[in-house]
Design a protein around this motif. Structure first.
Motif, PDB file in Angstrom:
ATOM      1  N   ARG A 164       0.822  -1.216   0.000  1.00 23.34           N
ATOM      2  CA  ARG A 164       0.000   0.000   0.000  1.00 23.34           C
ATOM      3  C   ARG A 164       0.857   1.269   0.000  1.00 23.34           C
ATOM      4  O   ARG A 164       0.560   2.221  -0.712  1.00 23.34           O
ATOM      5  CB  ARG A 164      -0.904   0.039   1.232  1.00 23.34           C
ATOM      6  N   ASN A 165       1.900   1.285   0.808  1.00 23.57           N
ATOM      7  CA  ASN A 165       2.621   2.522   1.088  1.00 23.57           C
ATOM      8  C   ASN A 165       3.921   2.716   0.317  1.00 23.57           C
ATOM      9  O   ASN A 165       4.301   3.865   0.052  1.00 23.57           O
ATOM     10  CB  ASN A 165       2.930   2.618   2.587  1.00 23.57           C
ATOM     11  N   ASP A 166       4.625   1.639   0.001  1.00 18.93           N
ATOM     12  CA  ASP A 166       5.992   1.783  -0.505  1.00 18.93           C
ATOM     13  C   ASP A 166       6.267   1.133  -1.854  1.00 18.93           C
ATOM     14  O   ASP A 166       7.309   1.387  -2.451  1.00 18.93           O
ATOM     15  CB  ASP A 166       6.985   1.186   0.514  1.00 18.93           C
ATOM     16  N   TYR A 167       5.381   0.289  -2.329  1.00 15.75           N
ATOM     17  CA  TYR A 167       5.656  -0.501  -3.533  1.00 15.75           C
ATOM     18  C   TYR A 167       6.051   0.371  -4.725  1.00 15.75           C
ATOM     19  O   TYR A 167       7.090   0.155  -5.349  1.00 15.75           O
ATOM     20  CB  TYR A 167       4.450  -1.375  -3.882  1.00 15.75           C
ATOM     21  N   ALA A 168       5.236   1.352  -5.046  1.00 18.83           N
ATOM     22  CA  ALA A 168       5.508   2.183  -6.238  1.00 18.83           C
ATOM     23  C   ALA A 168       6.844   2.910  -6.109  1.00 18.83           C
ATOM     24  O   ALA A 168       7.613   2.990  -7.079  1.00 18.83           O
ATOM     25  CB  ALA A 168       4.379   3.182  -6.445  1.00 18.83           C
ATOM     26  N   ARG A 169       7.147   3.430  -4.921  1.00 20.04           N
ATOM     27  CA  ARG A 169       8.402   4.153  -4.703  1.00 20.04           C
ATOM     28  C   ARG A 169       9.598   3.216  -4.843  1.00 20.04           C
ATOM     29  O   ARG A 169      10.599   3.572  -5.462  1.00 20.04           O
ATOM     30  CB  ARG A 169       8.381   4.796  -3.312  1.00 20.04           C
ATOM     31  N   VAL A 170       9.490   2.022  -4.316  1.00 24.23           N
ATOM     32  CA  VAL A 170      10.597   1.062  -4.406  1.00 24.23           C
ATOM     33  C   VAL A 170      10.802   0.611  -5.847  1.00 24.23           C
ATOM     34  O   VAL A 170      11.943   0.538  -6.322  1.00 24.23           O
ATOM     35  CB  VAL A 170      10.358  -0.131  -3.451  1.00 24.23           C
ATOM     36  N   VAL A 171       9.725   0.348  -6.562  1.00 28.63           N
ATOM     37  CA  VAL A 171       9.854  -0.028  -7.980  1.00 28.63           C
ATOM     38  C   VAL A 171      10.545   1.101  -8.749  1.00 28.63           C
ATOM     39  O   VAL A 171      11.436   0.846  -9.563  1.00 28.63           O
ATOM     40  CB  VAL A 171       8.492  -0.385  -8.604  1.00 28.63           C
ATOM     41  N   ALA A 172      10.144   2.339  -8.482  1.00 26.51           N
ATOM     42  CA  ALA A 172      10.764   3.480  -9.170  1.00 26.51           C
ATOM     43  C   ALA A 172      12.253   3.582  -8.829  1.00 26.51           C
ATOM     44  O   ALA A 172      13.086   3.856  -9.708  1.00 26.51           O
ATOM     45  CB  ALA A 172      10.051   4.772  -8.796  1.00 26.51           C
ATOM     46  N   ALA A 173      12.598   3.353  -7.582  1.00 26.20           N
ATOM     47  CA  ALA A 173      14.005   3.417  -7.179  1.00 26.20           C
ATOM     48  C   ALA A 173      14.820   2.320  -7.852  1.00 26.20           C
ATOM     49  O   ALA A 173      15.921   2.570  -8.362  1.00 26.20           O
ATOM     50  CB  ALA A 173      14.124   3.308  -5.655  1.00 26.20           C
ATOM     51  N   VAL A 174      14.293   1.117  -7.869  1.00 24.42           N
ATOM     52  CA  VAL A 174      15.000   0.003  -8.512  1.00 24.42           C
ATOM     53  C   VAL A 174      15.102   0.248 -10.017  1.00 24.42           C
ATOM     54  O   VAL A 174      16.137   0.006 -10.628  1.00 24.42           O
ATOM     55  CB  VAL A 174      14.314  -1.351  -8.201  1.00 24.42           C
ATOM     56  N   ALA A 175      14.041   0.773 -10.617  1.00 20.81           N
ATOM     57  CA  ALA A 175      14.061   1.071 -12.052  1.00 20.81           C
ATOM     58  C   ALA A 175      15.099   2.141 -12.361  1.00 20.81           C
ATOM     59  O   ALA A 175      15.820   2.042 -13.368  1.00 20.81           O
ATOM     60  CB  ALA A 175      12.679   1.528 -12.526  1.00 20.81           C
ATOM     61  N   THR A 176      15.196   3.147 -11.530  1.00 24.98           N
ATOM     62  CA  THR A 176      16.195   4.191 -11.744  1.00 24.98           C
ATOM     63  C   THR A 176      17.594   3.620 -11.595  1.00 24.98           C
ATOM     64  O   THR A 176      18.491   3.948 -12.364  1.00 24.98           O
ATOM     65  CB  THR A 176      15.983   5.350 -10.759  1.00 24.98           C
ATOM     66  N   HIS A 177      17.763   2.752 -10.639  1.00 25.27           N
ATOM     67  CA  HIS A 177      19.077   2.145 -10.419  1.00 25.27           C
ATOM     68  C   HIS A 177      19.485   1.240 -11.571  1.00 25.27           C
ATOM     69  O   HIS A 177      20.644   1.202 -11.960  1.00 25.27           O
ATOM     70  CB  HIS A 177      19.069   1.359  -9.110  1.00 25.27           C
ATOM     71  N   THR A 178      18.541   0.522 -12.118  1.00 30.60           N
ATOM     72  CA  THR A 178      18.873  -0.492 -13.116  1.00 30.60           C
ATOM     73  C   THR A 178      18.554  -0.082 -14.545  1.00 30.60           C
ATOM     74  O   THR A 178      19.082  -0.675 -15.485  1.00 30.60           O
ATOM     75  CB  THR A 178      18.113  -1.798 -12.824  1.00 30.60           C
ATOM     76  N   GLY A 179      17.665   0.883 -14.717  1.00 29.35           N
ATOM     77  CA  GLY A 179      17.322   1.336 -16.051  1.00 29.35           C
ATOM     78  C   GLY A 179      16.251   0.530 -16.755  1.00 29.35           C
ATOM     79  O   GLY A 179      16.070   0.675 -17.953  1.00 29.35           O
ATOM     80  N   ASP A 180      15.528  -0.297 -16.047  1.00 28.02           N
ATOM     81  CA  ASP A 180      14.522  -1.138 -16.688  1.00 28.02           C
ATOM     82  C   ASP A 180      13.316  -1.272 -15.758  1.00 28.02           C
ATOM     83  O   ASP A 180      13.370  -1.987 -14.757  1.00 28.02           O
ATOM     84  CB  ASP A 180      15.123  -2.501 -17.000  1.00 28.02           C
ATOM     85  N   LEU A 239      11.702  -2.954   5.913  1.00 30.67           N
ATOM     86  CA  LEU A 239      11.250  -3.827   4.833  1.00 30.67           C
ATOM     87  C   LEU A 239      11.447  -3.180   3.465  1.00 30.67           C
ATOM     88  O   LEU A 239      11.923  -3.826   2.535  1.00 30.67           O
ATOM     89  CB  LEU A 239       9.786  -4.215   5.043  1.00 30.67           C
ATOM     90  N   ALA A 240      11.113  -1.907   3.316  1.00 28.66           N
ATOM     91  CA  ALA A 240      11.248  -1.236   2.013  1.00 28.66           C
ATOM     92  C   ALA A 240      12.711  -1.194   1.570  1.00 28.66           C
ATOM     93  O   ALA A 240      13.025  -1.477   0.412  1.00 28.66           O
ATOM     94  CB  ALA A 240      10.665   0.171   2.065  1.00 28.66           C
ATOM     95  N   GLY A 241      13.610  -0.855   2.468  1.00 33.44           N
ATOM     96  CA  GLY A 241      15.031  -0.826   2.128  1.00 33.44           C
ATOM     97  C   GLY A 241      15.547  -2.209   1.786  1.00 33.44           C
ATOM     98  O   GLY A 241      16.318  -2.388   0.832  1.00 33.44           O
ATOM     99  N   TRP A 242      15.132  -3.185   2.562  1.00 36.90           N
ATOM    100  CA  TRP A 242      15.563  -4.565   2.326  1.00 36.90           C
ATOM    101  C   TRP A 242      15.078  -5.042   0.960  1.00 36.90           C
ATOM    102  O   TRP A 242      15.838  -5.620   0.189  1.00 36.90           O
ATOM    103  CB  TRP A 242      15.029  -5.463   3.443  1.00 36.90           C
ATOM    104  N   ILE A 243      13.818  -4.784   0.648  1.00 31.68           N
ATOM    105  CA  ILE A 243      13.267  -5.214  -0.642  1.00 31.68           C
ATOM    106  C   ILE A 243      13.985  -4.504  -1.778  1.00 31.68           C
ATOM    107  O   ILE A 243      14.282  -5.110  -2.807  1.00 31.68           O
ATOM    108  CB  ILE A 243      11.739  -5.005  -0.692  1.00 31.68           C
ATOM    109  N   THR A 244      14.295  -3.217  -1.608  1.00 32.28           N
ATOM    110  CA  THR A 244      15.019  -2.475  -2.645  1.00 32.28           C
ATOM    111  C   THR A 244      16.361  -3.131  -2.937  1.00 32.28           C
ATOM    112  O   THR A 244      16.705  -3.393  -4.092  1.00 32.28           O
ATOM    113  CB  THR A 244      15.239  -1.008  -2.221  1.00 32.28           C
ATOM    114  N   VAL A 245      17.125  -3.402  -1.900  1.00 27.92           N
ATOM    115  CA  VAL A 245      18.455  -4.000  -2.079  1.00 27.92           C
ATOM    116  C   VAL A 245      18.349  -5.408  -2.646  1.00 27.92           C
ATOM    117  O   VAL A 245      19.096  -5.771  -3.560  1.00 27.92           O
ATOM    118  CB  VAL A 245      19.244  -3.982  -0.745  1.00 27.92           C
TER     119      VAL A 245
END
Length: 168
Positions: free
Chosen positions: A19-35, A60-66
């Motif tokens: 609910r709270n962090d999924y979209a932000r984490v996906v965006a962060a991972v996408a920015t990091h990886t380019g896809d 949890l959000a940081g862990w999932i990002t990494v």
């Protein structure tokens, strides 16, 4: 019975994450990886790993990002040529993106971040895009706060130099 209660608590934490962090984490991972597509897949794989893990991470959000970034890195290692291409090109490759929404500035920033060395890119993404504090990044990556600060400083300096060149 205790294990069932622990599983329920984990499921509640994951639901709150979605609910709270999924979209932000996906965006962060996408920015990091380019896809973006691969980022979504990797984040979903990381969520599954969180659900099946013996221990719950504090952040949890940081862990999932990494973990998601590490999943993508592992796939790059399996196919080295493809990995180099993603890091080198680092372009958005989503045909569903509306071109009018993609500004020249956001593309320049994205490309500048993609050109950073791996450690700098990861700390910049976690701090500025995922909103993690220096202490949270240090704990997540298993490094000192000083190392995180150094990587952030070097990343900012490199980004400023790169973006200044593109503006000129």
């Amino acid at each position: 019975m205790i294990e069932v209660q622990g599983e329920a608590a984990t499921r509640r934490r994951v639901a709150a994450f979605l609910r709270n962090d999924y979209a932000r984490v996906v965006a962060a991972v996408a920015t990091h990886t380019g896809d973006k597509d691969r980022a979504e897949d990797a984040v979903q794989d990381a969520i599954v790993k969180a659900l099946s893990a013996d221990q719950e991470p504090e952040n949890l959000a940081g862990w999932i990002t990494v973990v998601a970034i590490n999943f993508i890195r592992q796939s790059w290692r399996r196919n080295e040529a493809q990995g180099r291409a993603y890091v080198r090109c680092a372009t958005w490759d989503d045909p569903s993106d509306d071109e009018s929404e993609r500004t020249v500035d956001s593309i320049a920033v994205h490309e500048a971040i993609a050109d950073l060395p791996e450690r700098q890119r990861l700390t910049v993404v976690l701090h500025y895009l995922d909103g993690l504090s220096v202490a949270e990044i240090a704990e997540t990556l298993g490094v000192s706060a000083g190392t995180v600060k150094t990587q952030l400083s070097r990343g900012r300096e490199a980004l400023a130099g790169r973006l200044k060149k593109e503006v000129a």
